[in-house]
Design an enzyme around this catalytic site. Structure first.
Site, PDB file in Angstrom:
ATOM      1  N   GLY A  47      -0.361  11.211   3.684  1.00  0.00           N
ATOM      2  CA  GLY A  47       0.933  11.870   3.893  1.00  0.00           C
ATOM      3  C   GLY A  47       1.081  13.123   3.043  1.00  0.00           C
ATOM      4  O   GLY A  47       1.427  14.202   3.544  1.00  0.00           O
ATOM      5  N   TYR A  72      -0.688  -1.536  -8.408  1.00  0.00           N
ATOM      6  CA  TYR A  72      -0.808  -0.104  -8.081  1.00  0.00           C
ATOM      7  C   TYR A  72      -0.408   0.756  -9.285  1.00  0.00           C
ATOM      8  O   TYR A  72      -1.115   1.693  -9.669  1.00  0.00           O
ATOM      9  CB  TYR A  72       0.074   0.179  -6.860  1.00  0.00           C
ATOM     10  CG  TYR A  72       0.378   1.626  -6.617  1.00  0.00           C
ATOM     11  CD1 TYR A  72      -0.604   2.519  -6.221  1.00  0.00           C
ATOM     12  CD2 TYR A  72       1.686   2.107  -6.770  1.00  0.00           C
ATOM     13  CE1 TYR A  72      -0.307   3.853  -5.995  1.00  0.00           C
ATOM     14  CE2 TYR A  72       1.994   3.429  -6.534  1.00  0.00           C
ATOM     15  CZ  TYR A  72       0.993   4.309  -6.149  1.00  0.00           C
ATOM     16  OH  TYR A  72       1.281   5.623  -5.931  1.00  0.00           O
TER      17      TYR A  72
END
Ligand code: 15L
Length: 269
Positions: free
Chosen positions: A17, A139
């Site tokens: 993205g 993450y």
């Protein structure tokens, strides 16, 4: 001022993205924009090169890095998920990238870190880049690893890095949390440009945010980067309030800066 201080600039994660949002914008920063991803990127356009590479493949990463003067590292997993892919893409991947930079003599890197390195601070806290990490997810831990690894490569080998703790980089803020964390695509590009062009970058951690009135992050200590945001989430505020429910103040996703990442998983391996 010309932004073209590097001849060949490598953009990893070019199919993602943010990679897509940066593909046209970063052409202002170089003569040749080398795009890399493990996913297909299509034909190189004018002023572009395409070098496909899986971040977990050291040889492929070194081929992508060879001949570049600077790297904008947007590649890797961008959300919480099973640890195996995070390990490959974000931990082994960032190691491969810095080893390639060291071997190929690249001296400046812009690393897409994340606000999830500090996601366990409260939404009522204001923090600076000097606050200790409090990752909210595997993450977030992987991004904290990248920040520490890049610091070691700066201290030992002089490779300058800006670790941008990107907030929520989308076309518009999607919810009330993002009124604080929003980073417009143009401000993301302004911030990367500042990191690429400032005379002395050193090893710097900076929060990637637009000029939002509601904010959790204070970048005052990193004025040497020269980032001046020009967008603000404020113009979206009424619309966001109108289309989103009252926040549930008992939810960790509302109490803490990391939002929904605090509720994701555990996913195991
Ligand atoms: C991130 O690090 C993610 O990559 C992105 O998808 C958003 O969720 C963002 O954080 C966020 O915190 O909003």
């Amino acid at each position: 001022m010309s932004l073209k201080v590097h001849h060949t600039l490598l953009l990893t994660g070019a199919a993602g993205g943010l990679g897509q949002a940066l593909r046209s914008r970063l052409k202002a920063n170089c003569s040749v924009l080398r795009l890399s991803d493990r996913e297909a990127l299509g034909e190189a356009q004018s002023g572009e090169e395409v070098v496909l590479a899986d971040l977990a493949d050291a040889q492929a990463v070194e081929q992508a890095v060879a001949g570049c003067q600077a790297i904008v590292h947007m590649g890797g997993m961008s959300v919480e998920g099973p640890f195996g892919p995070i390990l490959q893409a974000n931990i082994l991947g960032v190691y491969n990238l810095y080893e390639a930079a060291r071997k190929q003599g690249v001296k400046r890197v812009v690393f897409a870190s994340s606000n999830h390195v500090t996601g366990y601070y409260r939404q009522s806290d204001t923090i600076t880049p000097a606050h200790p990490p409090r990752p909210d997810s595997m993450y977030g831990v992987s991004k904290a690893f990248g920040e520490d690894l890049s610091r070691m490569y700066f201290d030992r080998y002089g490779i300058e890095t800006a670790c941008i703790r990107i907030g929520s980089a989308f076309a518009e803020p999607k919810d009330r949390r993002m009124l604080a964390s929003w980073l417009s695509f143009d401000d993301l590009h302004r911030l990367i440009s500042a990191c690429l062009t400032t005379p002395v970058l050193g090893h710097t951690i900076i929060f990637g945010m637009s000029d939002n009135a509601v904010a959790w992050w204070d970048n005052a200590s990193v004025r040497h980067v020269g980032y001046v945001p020009q967008d603000s989430s404020d113009v979206f505020r009424d619309a966001v309030y109108a289309r989103t429910p009252e926040p549930d103040l008992s939810s960790p996703a509302v109490q803490f800066q990391g939002g929904g990442f605090l509720l994701a998983g555990p996913f195991g391996l």
